[in-house]
Scaffold this motif. Structure first.
Motif, PDB file in Angstrom:
ATOM      1  N   ASP A  90      -9.685  19.615 -11.287  1.00 19.21           N
ATOM      2  CA  ASP A  90     -10.376  18.338 -11.206  1.00 19.21           C
ATOM      3  C   ASP A  90      -9.381  17.214 -10.880  1.00 19.21           C
ATOM      4  N   ASP A  91      -9.703  16.378  -9.891  1.00 17.96           N
ATOM      5  CA  ASP A  91      -8.784  15.322  -9.460  1.00 17.96           C
ATOM      6  C   ASP A  91      -8.482  14.331 -10.578  1.00 17.96           C
ATOM      7  N   GLY A  92      -9.511  13.963 -11.338  1.00 14.74           N
ATOM      8  CA  GLY A  92      -9.294  13.004 -12.416  1.00 14.74           C
ATOM      9  C   GLY A  92      -8.407  13.557 -13.509  1.00 14.74           C
ATOM     10  N   PHE A  93      -8.626  14.820 -13.867  1.00 11.63           N
ATOM     11  CA  PHE A  93      -7.792  15.439 -14.890  1.00 11.63           C
ATOM     12  C   PHE A  93      -6.364  15.582 -14.410  1.00 11.63           C
ATOM     13  N   ARG A  94      -6.192  15.997 -13.158  1.00 13.25           N
ATOM     14  CA  ARG A  94      -4.832  16.142 -12.614  1.00 13.25           C
ATOM     15  C   ARG A  94      -4.092  14.805 -12.623  1.00 13.25           C
ATOM     16  N   PHE A  95      -4.815  13.736 -12.298  1.00 15.73           N
ATOM     17  CA  PHE A  95      -4.174  12.426 -12.283  1.00 15.73           C
ATOM     18  C   PHE A  95      -3.668  12.064 -13.676  1.00 15.73           C
ATOM     19  N   LEU A  96      -4.521  12.246 -14.693  1.00 19.08           N
ATOM     20  CA  LEU A  96      -4.104  11.935 -16.051  1.00 19.08           C
ATOM     21  C   LEU A  96      -2.994  12.874 -16.509  1.00 19.08           C
ATOM     22  N   LEU A  97      -3.076  14.137 -16.107  1.00 20.75           N
ATOM     23  CA  LEU A  97      -2.075  15.113 -16.533  1.00 20.75           C
ATOM     24  C   LEU A  97      -0.688  14.764 -16.007  1.00 20.75           C
ATOM     25  N   GLN A  98      -0.604  14.248 -14.782  1.00 19.80           N
ATOM     26  CA  GLN A  98       0.712  13.907 -14.248  1.00 19.80           C
ATOM     27  C   GLN A  98       1.312  12.699 -14.979  1.00 19.80           C
ATOM     28  N   LEU A  99       0.458  11.880 -15.611  1.00 18.90           N
ATOM     29  CA  LEU A  99       0.969  10.783 -16.421  1.00 18.90           C
ATOM     30  C   LEU A  99       1.566  11.284 -17.730  1.00 18.90           C
ATOM     31  N   ALA A 100       1.008  12.391 -18.220  1.00 16.36           N
ATOM     32  CA  ALA A 100       1.447  12.918 -19.514  1.00 16.36           C
ATOM     33  C   ALA A 100       2.479  14.024 -19.393  1.00 16.36           C
ATOM     34  N   LEU A 101       2.528  14.677 -18.238  1.00 15.58           N
ATOM     35  CA  LEU A 101       3.356  15.871 -18.091  1.00 15.58           C
ATOM     36  C   LEU A 101       4.305  15.704 -16.914  1.00 15.58           C
ATOM     37  N   ARG A 102       5.433  15.075 -17.154  1.00 13.78           N
ATOM     38  CA  ARG A 102       6.409  14.862 -16.101  1.00 13.78           C
ATOM     39  C   ARG A 102       7.290  16.091 -15.908  1.00 13.78           C
ATOM     40  N   ARG A 114      10.146  23.235 -23.312  1.00  6.78           N
ATOM     41  CA  ARG A 114       8.892  22.530 -23.602  1.00  6.78           C
ATOM     42  C   ARG A 114       7.734  23.515 -23.606  1.00  6.78           C
ATOM     43  N   ARG A 115       6.713  23.211 -24.402  1.00  9.75           N
ATOM     44  CA  ARG A 115       5.475  23.979 -24.407  1.00  9.75           C
ATOM     45  C   ARG A 115       4.473  23.246 -23.517  1.00  9.75           C
ATOM     46  N   LEU A 116       4.531  23.572 -22.237  1.00  8.06           N
ATOM     47  CA  LEU A 116       3.753  22.828 -21.248  1.00  8.06           C
ATOM     48  C   LEU A 116       2.253  22.912 -21.512  1.00  8.06           C
ATOM     49  N   TRP A 117       1.779  24.089 -21.877  1.00  5.61           N
ATOM     50  CA  TRP A 117       0.331  24.230 -22.050  1.00  5.61           C
ATOM     51  C   TRP A 117      -0.181  23.440 -23.253  1.00  5.61           C
ATOM     52  N   ASP A 118       0.658  23.227 -24.253  1.00  7.40           N
ATOM     53  CA  ASP A 118       0.256  22.398 -25.387  1.00  7.40           C
ATOM     54  C   ASP A 118      -0.082  20.988 -24.913  1.00  7.40           C
ATOM     55  N   THR A 119       0.722  20.461 -23.994  1.00  7.98           N
ATOM     56  CA  THR A 119       0.458  19.131 -23.447  1.00  7.98           C
ATOM     57  C   THR A 119      -0.798  19.135 -22.589  1.00  7.98           C
ATOM     58  N   VAL A 120      -1.025  20.213 -21.846  1.00 12.97           N
ATOM     59  CA  VAL A 120      -2.243  20.321 -21.043  1.00 12.97           C
ATOM     60  C   VAL A 120      -3.474  20.250 -21.936  1.00 12.97           C
ATOM     61  N   GLU A 121      -3.460  20.994 -23.040  1.00 14.66           N
ATOM     62  CA  GLU A 121      -4.615  20.995 -23.941  1.00 14.66           C
ATOM     63  C   GLU A 121      -4.845  19.618 -24.554  1.00 14.66           C
ATOM     64  N   ALA A 122      -3.772  18.957 -24.991  1.00 11.89           N
ATOM     65  CA  ALA A 122      -3.914  17.626 -25.575  1.00 11.89           C
ATOM     66  C   ALA A 122      -4.447  16.638 -24.550  1.00 11.89           C
ATOM     67  N   LEU A 166       0.872  -1.179   0.000  1.00  9.92           N
ATOM     68  CA  LEU A 166       0.000   0.000   0.000  1.00  9.92           C
ATOM     69  C   LEU A 166       0.908   1.228   0.000  1.00  9.92           C
ATOM     70  N   ALA A 167       0.811   2.028  -1.056  1.00 13.96           N
ATOM     71  CA  ALA A 167       1.752   3.144  -1.210  1.00 13.96           C
ATOM     72  C   ALA A 167       1.089   4.314  -1.920  1.00 13.96           C
ATOM     73  N   ASN A 168       1.654   5.490  -1.682  1.00 14.98           N
ATOM     74  CA  ASN A 168       1.253   6.721  -2.357  1.00 14.98           C
ATOM     75  C   ASN A 168       2.164   6.902  -3.575  1.00 14.98           C
ATOM     76  N   VAL A 169       1.705   6.431  -4.735  1.00 15.42           N
ATOM     77  CA  VAL A 169       2.465   6.560  -5.973  1.00 15.42           C
ATOM     78  C   VAL A 169       1.936   7.804  -6.680  1.00 15.42           C
ATOM     79  N   ARG A 170       2.811   8.788  -6.890  1.00 12.69           N
ATOM     80  CA  ARG A 170       2.319  10.051  -7.424  1.00 12.69           C
ATOM     81  C   ARG A 170       3.415  10.829  -8.142  1.00 12.69           C
ATOM     82  N   GLY A 171       2.975  11.867  -8.849  1.00  8.94           N
ATOM     83  CA  GLY A 171       3.864  12.886  -9.363  1.00  8.94           C
ATOM     84  C   GLY A 171       3.693  14.127  -8.509  1.00  8.94           C
ATOM     85  N   ASN A 172       3.950  15.275  -9.105  1.00  6.65           N
ATOM     86  CA  ASN A 172       3.810  16.529  -8.362  1.00  6.65           C
ATOM     87  C   ASN A 172       2.462  17.201  -8.549  1.00  6.65           C
ATOM     88  N   LEU A 173       1.633  16.679  -9.469  1.00  7.69           N
ATOM     89  CA  LEU A 173       0.393  17.373  -9.813  1.00  7.69           C
ATOM     90  C   LEU A 173      -0.850  16.766  -9.192  1.00  7.69           C
TER      91      LEU A 173
END
Length: 406
Positions: free
Chosen positions: A291-303, A355-363, A217-224
Motif C-alpha cells: 500500500d502506497d500510504g503505508f509505505r510512505f509512513l514506513l519510510q518515515l519510521a524505518l530508515r 535491528r528487529r526490522l519487522w518489529d518496527t513494521v508491525e508498530a 518541486l522535488a522528489n523527497v523520498r527514502g528507499n521504500l
C-alpha cells in the motif's frame, strides 16, 4: 547522430502532445508549444533497455533499430540513457554485469505535470537540478528564454553533451558541473527550483538560493516509497513549507560522486544471513506492505532499509520451498517473513542483525490504522536552516518525523 527529417519527428511530437493533452497532463498553451517544438530525439540518441539475458542499445543508426528507437523516443516512457556497473559486482542470469541507471530522459507525461505544477511565469528564473540529457532544460528555455534557465549535474560528460545539444537549437542556458545539493548560487536567486533527482531531505543551499515566495518541486523520498513529489513555498527568509502531492514521480538519487552509481546509504551488502537471529510470528500480512500510504509512513519510521523484495528459499523447518518477503537494511539487519500463513493464521518471521526490522513494521502498521490509513498527500514538509520534518495533516499537529529519510 541520425538525421531525422522535420516532418517525421514533428508528426510524432504532435501525436505525443495530443496524447498528453487528452490525459490532462498538458494544460497551458505555453507548455504545449514547448513540447511540440522540442525534438526529443536530439537529446536521446541512444536508449538502453534491459532485456532477457542482458541489455539492448537502440540508436537511430543501429541496423534494424531506427524505427524502434524513434518510436521509443516519442513514446510516453522514461528512457535510460546511461548506466554503470553495480558496485556489488552482481550479475544477471546471463552472466553479464548488472548495471545501475545513472541518467535518463524523464517520462514526458510526468515532466509535463511537473512543469505545469511549477507554475512558472514569464519573468521567472528557474534552476534545474539534474541536467541529464538536456531535454527538460530545452523545454524551460523555450518557455522562458535561455537567459532565465540554469541547470547543474554532477557528470561533466552529461553537461558538455547537453550544452552542445542545446546550442544546436540556439539555446545557451547556464550549465554547471557540480553537486546538485549545492545549487548554482552565482546565477540566483531563483523563482523556481525543479529537481529531477531524488533527495532524502531539502538541501539548505536550495532554500538560500530561492527568492521570497519562490517554489521548490522535488522528489523527497527514502528507499521504500519512491513516488513522493512535494511542492514547497518559501514562507520567509530561511524556510520552505508545503505538501506532498497526489502526483507520483520516482527519480534516481542525487549523487555527490560521479563515479558512484548508488544513492545515499545504498552500499552493497553481502547476503550473509545469521541463522541464530530471532524467530517469531506475526499476524500482519506482508502483502499490506504494498500500500502506497503505508509505505510512505514506513519510510518515515524505518530508515536505512535498502529494499523490500520477494524471494524463495527452503523452509528451515521442513525443507519445503517457500515464498517470503525480505527487508534488508544497510546495517546488515534483515527480516524474512513467510507469505503463506500457518494453520493458526500466523506467519513465521526470522530477524537478524542489530535491528528487529519487522518489529518496527508491525508498530507502524498499528499506527497507520490508528491514524485512519493516511495517503501520502496528507503529509507535508517543513525545512529551514535548523530543522526539517514531515508532518501529518497540519504543520502544528502532534505527529511529525525528522528528515533525512535515509
Amino acid at each position: 547522430m541520425t538525421d531525422v527529417p522535420d516532418s517525421e519527428w514533428r508528426s510524432r511530437a504532435e501525436a505525443l502532445v495530443s496524447t498528453l493533452v487528452e490525459r490532462g497532463d498538458l494544460v497551458s498553451q505555453h507548455w504545449r508549444a514547448a513540447f511540440t517544438a522540442t525534438p526529443r530525439h536530439l537529446f536521446v540518441p541512444r536508449v538502453l533497455r534491459l532485456v532477457d539475458g542482458g541489455y539492448r542499445t537502440l540508436t537511430g543508426d543501429g541496423p534494424g533499430s531506427r524505427e524502434e528507437w524513434l518510436s521509443a523516443v516519442y513514446s510516453d516512457d522514461s528512457l535510460v540513457t546511461q548506466h554503470k556497473p553495480h558496485a556489488g559486482g552482481y550479475r544477471l542470469p546471463s552472466g553479464e554485469p548488472l548495471h545501475v541507471p545513472t541518467s535518463s530522459s524523464t517520462m514526458p507525461s510526468l515532466m509535463a505535470r511537473m512543469l505545469e505544477t511549477l507554475d512558472v511565469r514569464d519573468e521567472h528564473r528557474v534552476l534545474e537540478i539534474g541536467t541529464g540529457t538536456g531535454y527538460n532544460a530545452a523545454l524551460l528555455c523555450h518557455r522562458l528564454g535561455d537567459h532565465a534557465v540554469a541547470s547543474v549535474d554532477i557528470d561533466p560528460d552529461l553537461v558538455d553533451t547537453a550544452r552542445d545539444r542545446l546550442a544546436s537549437l540556439g539555446y545557451r542556458p547556464a550549465l554547471v558541473t557540480g553537486d546538485g545539493a549545492d545549487g548554482v548560487a552565482e546565477h540566483g536567486p531563483y523563482d523556481r527550483i525543479i529537481a529531477t533527482a531524488a533527495v532524502p531531505e531539502i538541501p539548505t543551499a536550495w532554500i538560500k538560493q530561492l527568492a521570497p515566495g519562490g517554489k521548490i518541486l522535488a522528489n523527497v523520498r527514502g528507499n521504500l516509497a519512491g513516488g513522493t513529489l512535494c511542492l514547497l513555498t518559501k514562507e520567509d527568509d530561511d524556510e520552505v513549507m508545503g505538501r506532498f502531492l497526489p502526483m507520483g514521480g520516482h527519480f534516481m538519487w542525487l549523487r555527490s560522486d560521479v563515479d558512484n552509481p548508488h544513492g545515499p546509504d545504498e552500499h552493497p551488502v553481502e547476503p550473509v544471513i545469521d541463522r541464530e537471529g530471532s524467530r517469531t510470528t506475526t499476524r500482519l500480512d506482508p502483502v499490506d506492505l504494498d500500500d502506497d500510504g503505508f509505505r510512505f509512513l514506513l519510510q518515515l519510521a524505518l530508515r536505512r532499509v535498502r529494499a523490500i523484495g520477494r524471494g524463495r528459499q527452503p523452509d528451515p523447518v521442513d525443507g519445503g520451498d517457500r515464498e517470503f518477503v525480505l527487508l534488508a537494511g544497510s546495517d546488515r539487519s534483515r527480516a524474512e517473513v513467510l507469505i503463506e500463513p500457518e494453520p493458526d493464521g500466523l506467519r513465521r518471521v526470522a530477524q537478524t542483525g542489530p535491528r528487529r526490522l519487522w518489529d518496527t513494521v508491525e508498530a507502524t502498521a498499528l499506527l497507520w490504522h490508528d491514524l485512519g490509513r493516511p495517503t501520502p498527500d496528507e503529509f507535508g514538509l517543513v525545512a529551514n536552516n535548523d530543522t526539517q520534518f514531515v508532518w501529518l495533516r497540519h504543520r502544528d499537529a502532534w505527529h511529525r518525523w525528522p528528515l533525512p529519510l535515509v
